[in-house]
Design an enzyme around this catalytic site. Structure first.
Site, PDB file in Angstrom:
ATOM      1  N   LEU A  94       0.872  -1.180   0.000  1.00  0.00           N
ATOM      2  CA  LEU A  94       0.000   0.000   0.000  1.00  0.00           C
ATOM      3  C   LEU A  94       0.912   1.233   0.000  1.00  0.00           C
ATOM      4  CD1 LEU A  94      -2.977   0.681  -0.001  1.00  0.00           C
ATOM      5  CD2 LEU A  94      -2.940   0.656   2.487  1.00  0.00           C
ATOM      6  N   HIS A  95       1.276   1.659  -1.225  1.00  0.00           N
ATOM      7  CA  HIS A  95       2.360   2.633  -1.403  1.00  0.00           C
ATOM      8  C   HIS A  95       2.016   4.045  -0.893  1.00  0.00           C
ATOM      9  CE1 HIS A  95       4.350  -0.223  -4.177  1.00  0.00           C
ATOM     10  NE2 HIS A  95       3.204  -0.344  -4.806  1.00  0.00           N
ATOM     11  N   ASP A  96       1.076   4.695  -1.592  1.00  0.00           N
ATOM     12  CA  ASP A  96       0.924   6.146  -1.443  1.00  0.00           C
ATOM     13  C   ASP A  96       0.500   6.626  -0.053  1.00  0.00           C
ATOM     14  OD1 ASP A  96       1.729   6.398  -4.049  1.00  0.00           O
ATOM     15  OD2 ASP A  96      -0.265   6.791  -4.857  1.00  0.00           O
TER      16      ASP A  96
END
Ligand SMILES: [Ca+2]
Length: 313
Positions: A242-244
């Site tokens: 879950l990058h951003d």
């Protein structure tokens, strides 16, 4: 503590959506001055639409959303429908937005805002290719020294690349813009794949989103269900990164992350390694540090924060 004023520059994208939701759920820490959209995961028309869908999902139709660059500075646009689906926000069924897109260009909004607000009080939070930020810095160099900080998702060192063997997607799509931003002299915080690949949505974590008891929790779980189909093939059973939201989580809980203040430069010459973030993690280059390059995350704390805040929407 007064809320930190931010502009989120974004290409939603399911993980962008969750990053935006986290910011809008945290008014004590974060004041969102506007969302500026850029072409990246999907073309600009879709990112500008998706940003408004997310604001309405959060019950915040008054947030100002601006459309910016529809292609990178030099290279042709490369999108990522293979990850995010044809709309960029595949997964939940969400209504088309009723709220308007602002008339002003995103780049002009960034410039106007930085000139209007007191110097050193506005943070830029890029979650996609850095085209809009680079265009603003080129058009109005006077704003560069007025930026408080840039906290961005992009790049990688130990995790190397996710769109090519050498490059992370956001930097790869517009390496020339990234080069402008990394050389600008603004304090940078970089949430690289080294961090985001430790922020995995496991099945249990996703079920906890679904169980939050509100519309946002279900929508977030359905977004993650969608992009996990792609990531499960790639990363296996650990789930999907879950990058951003690491960017907006950092604004609320910087203590969840650790990194090193190092020199980071962008490869813009070699086609083989185009967009690589050449991070001097071991301090061998003698080049001056320009970025706090993050390497670890307290992932349990990160998901606890997401659950706590998303439940408020
Ligand atoms: Ca993004």
């Amino acid at each position: 503590m007064t809320a930190r004023k931010i502009i989120i520059d974004t290409d939603p994208g399911q993980d962008d959506a969750i990053a935006i939701l986290l910011a809008l759920a945290s008014p004590a820490e974060i004041e969102v001055l506007g969302l500026t959209c850029v072409a990246g995961n999907v073309p600009l028309a879709l990112t500008a639409k998706n940003a408004r869908i997310v604001c309405e999902l959060a019950g915040r139709p008054e947030v100002k959303v601006f459309a910016g660059a529809d292609h990178p500075l030099v290279r042709n646009l490369r999108t990522a429908e293979h990850v995010h689906g044809a709309t960029g926000l595949n997964g939940p069924k969400l209504p088309d937005p009723a709220m308007p897109l602002q008339d002003q260009h995103a780049v002009d909004f960034i410039i106007e805002t930085l000139r209007r607000e007191p110097a050193g009080t506005v943070t830029l939070c890029p979650l996609g290719p850095l085209t809009n930020i680079a265009m603003a810095f080129r058009k109005a160099p006077d704003i560069i020294e007025r930026v408080q900080e840039i906290v961005l998702m992009g790049g990688a060192y130990f995790e190397v690349g996710n769109i090519t063997p050498a490059a992370e997607f956001n930097i790869y799509v517009d390496p020339h813009a990234a080069d402008v931003v990394f050389r600008a002299g603004v304090p940078l915080v970089v949430m690289s794949l080294d961090v985001t690949h430790k922020a995995m949505v496991t099945p249990a974590r996703n079920e906890a989103f679904r169980a939050l008891g509100n519309r946002v929790g279900v929508a977030v779980a359905e977004m993650t269900d969608f992009f996990q189909h792609f990531d499960l093939e790639k990363y296996g059973s650990a789930g999907a990164p879950l990058h951003d939201p690491c960017v907006t989580a950092y604004l609320i809980r910087p203590d969840l992350f650790t990194g090193r203040h190092i020199n980071v430069e962008i490869e813009i010459t070699s086609e083989l390694t185009m967009g690589m973030t050449v991070a001097d993690w071991w301090g061998v280059s003698g080049r001056a540090p320009n970025a706090l390059f993050m390497g670890t995350i307290d992932d349990e704390g990160y998901f606890a924060l997401l659950r706590e805040r998303l439940a408020l929407l």
